[in-house]
Scaffold this active site. Structure first.
Site, PDB file in Angstrom:
ATOM      1  N   GLY A 165       6.925 -20.981  18.116  1.00 22.57           N
ATOM      2  CA  GLY A 165       5.969 -21.759  17.355  1.00 22.57           C
ATOM      3  C   GLY A 165       5.362 -20.936  16.232  1.00 22.57           C
ATOM      4  CB  CYS A 166       4.332 -21.808  12.789  1.00 21.08           C
ATOM      5  SG  CYS A 166       3.378 -23.324  13.050  1.00 21.08           S
TER       6      CYS A 166
END
Length: 373
Positions: A165-166
């Site tokens: 995930g970012c």
């Protein structure tokens, strides 16, 4: 060398579009299939005019029949969609899931934050992730050697990659050296992230507002310990501490993402109470711990002392800019990281992992040069 053929599912979304932008300029890849849902039958150029090399590709339905037959398959799909599809994909293809379906190792964490079917964990696509210390880490005969084991080694030759995930990437880059060196109390971690609107996805919803509502405003979301990236961060912290994912419960994270009126970028501010060990260390020694952690990591830069990360300096790049400071008055260690959420946080990191999996130079087709101002 003949280029690897690539199929990209979810090609008209932000993550899929960024993957296509990077792949279009990559010397070792040839995008030959773009898949979507409501866009089937349209030319890619209608949605991605900034990638003229691929404009004439026609979007096809997201089916195994269309995706199979390619050397590489990239899934930029909502959580739940890629997990169901993956079982029907070619075993010989290298598949990268940019969604959440294959990130978590523990089903209990998935059940708590996502729900629905749990899918097997794939090789985690964060090459720089610390996964323990080397046995010879205390050997001072080679001060330039990386003292840590890295996730990079697990990516070599793998056929299934789970893209992180970012937000997870930004928090991990900011704080994994502190976790690995035991510099903070593990139950006191607080992360506040300023996030560009592309980090909330392309669909119009309350967390992704019309411009009239979003401009000149900032709004928190996923508050109260509900954000789905939390268990993934804790999983990474466990790995950085040399523990199995099942020991992630030893860590506590209060995480608040805040949408800000910018298209891209994440600025993470992460802090925790300093451990007794850290309190006995000088600021220079704490900074040196960070310097050693990132000395050999090409895409991660510890900025010069006194220089704070800014999102504009990493836009369009696979770089992560990191800084660490101490607040002796409050007894906290605070670290910052700036990344481009679509590049370093998603597609760039995926291509970096693909490069490693296929035996290509890790930086092939990628840049650490931003586009500031």
């Amino acid at each position: 060398m003949k280029p690897y053929t690539v199929a990209v599912a979810g090609a008209t979304g932000y993550a899929g579009g960024e993957a296509l932008r990077i792949l279009a300029a990559h010397p070792a890849f040839d995008v030959t299939c773009v898949a979507g849902h409501s866009s089937v039958g349209h030319k890619l150029g209608e949605f991605m005019p900034h990638i003229p090399q691929l404009a004439d590709l026609t979007l096809v339905d997201t089916t195994p029949e269309n995706l199979n037959g390619h050397d590489v398959i990239i899934l930029a799909l909502p959580h739940g969609a890629s997990g169901a599809l993956a079982a029907s994909l070619d075993d010989n293809a290298v598949v990268v899931d940019l969604g959440a379906d294959h990130r978590l190792e523990e089903q209990a964490a998935w059940d708590d934050y996502y729900g629905g079917d749990f899918y097997p964990h794939w090789t985690y696509g964060m090459p720089e992730l610390i996964v323990g210390k080397k046995v010879s880490a205390n050997d001072s005969s080679d001060s330039s050697a990386d003292p840590y084991l890295r996730q990079r080694e697990a990516l070599v030759g793998t056929k299934r990659i789970a893209g992180p995930g970012c937000n997870v990437t930004a928090i991990t880059m900011a704080f994994q050296p502190a976790i690995a060196e035991g510099l903070v109390e593990p139950t006191s971690i607080v992360a506040d992230l300023v996030v560009g609107y592309s980090g909330a996805g392309k669909s119009l919803k309350r967390t992704n507002l019309l411009a009239a509502e979003a401009l000149n405003s900032a709004v928190p979301y996923g508050v109260g310990g509900t954000h789905r990236h939390i268990p993934e961060v804790l999983q990474n912290f466990a790995r950085a501490a040399g523990l199995p994912a099942g020991e992630a419960s030893q860590f506590r994270l209060n995480f608040t993402p805040i949408l800000a009126p910018m298209s891209r970028g994440i600025l993470a501010s992460v802090k925790a109470v300093m451990s007794d060990r850290a309190l006995e260390m000088s600021d220079a020694e704490i900074r040196d711990a960070y310097a050693k952690a990132y000395a050999d990591q090409y895409f991660v830069d510890l900025l010069p002392e006194g220089v704070l990360p800014a999102t504009e300096n990493v836009l369009g790049s696979n770089a992560a800019h990191v800084q660490v400071v101490t607040d002796r008055r409050s007894g906290h260690l605070q670290a910052f990281a700036a990344i481009d959420n679509l590049n370093r946080g998603t597609a760039g990191q995926a291509v970096e992992s693909l490069n490693i999996a296929l035996g290509l130079p890790e930086d092939a087709g990628l840049t650490k040069i931003g586009v500031a101002p």
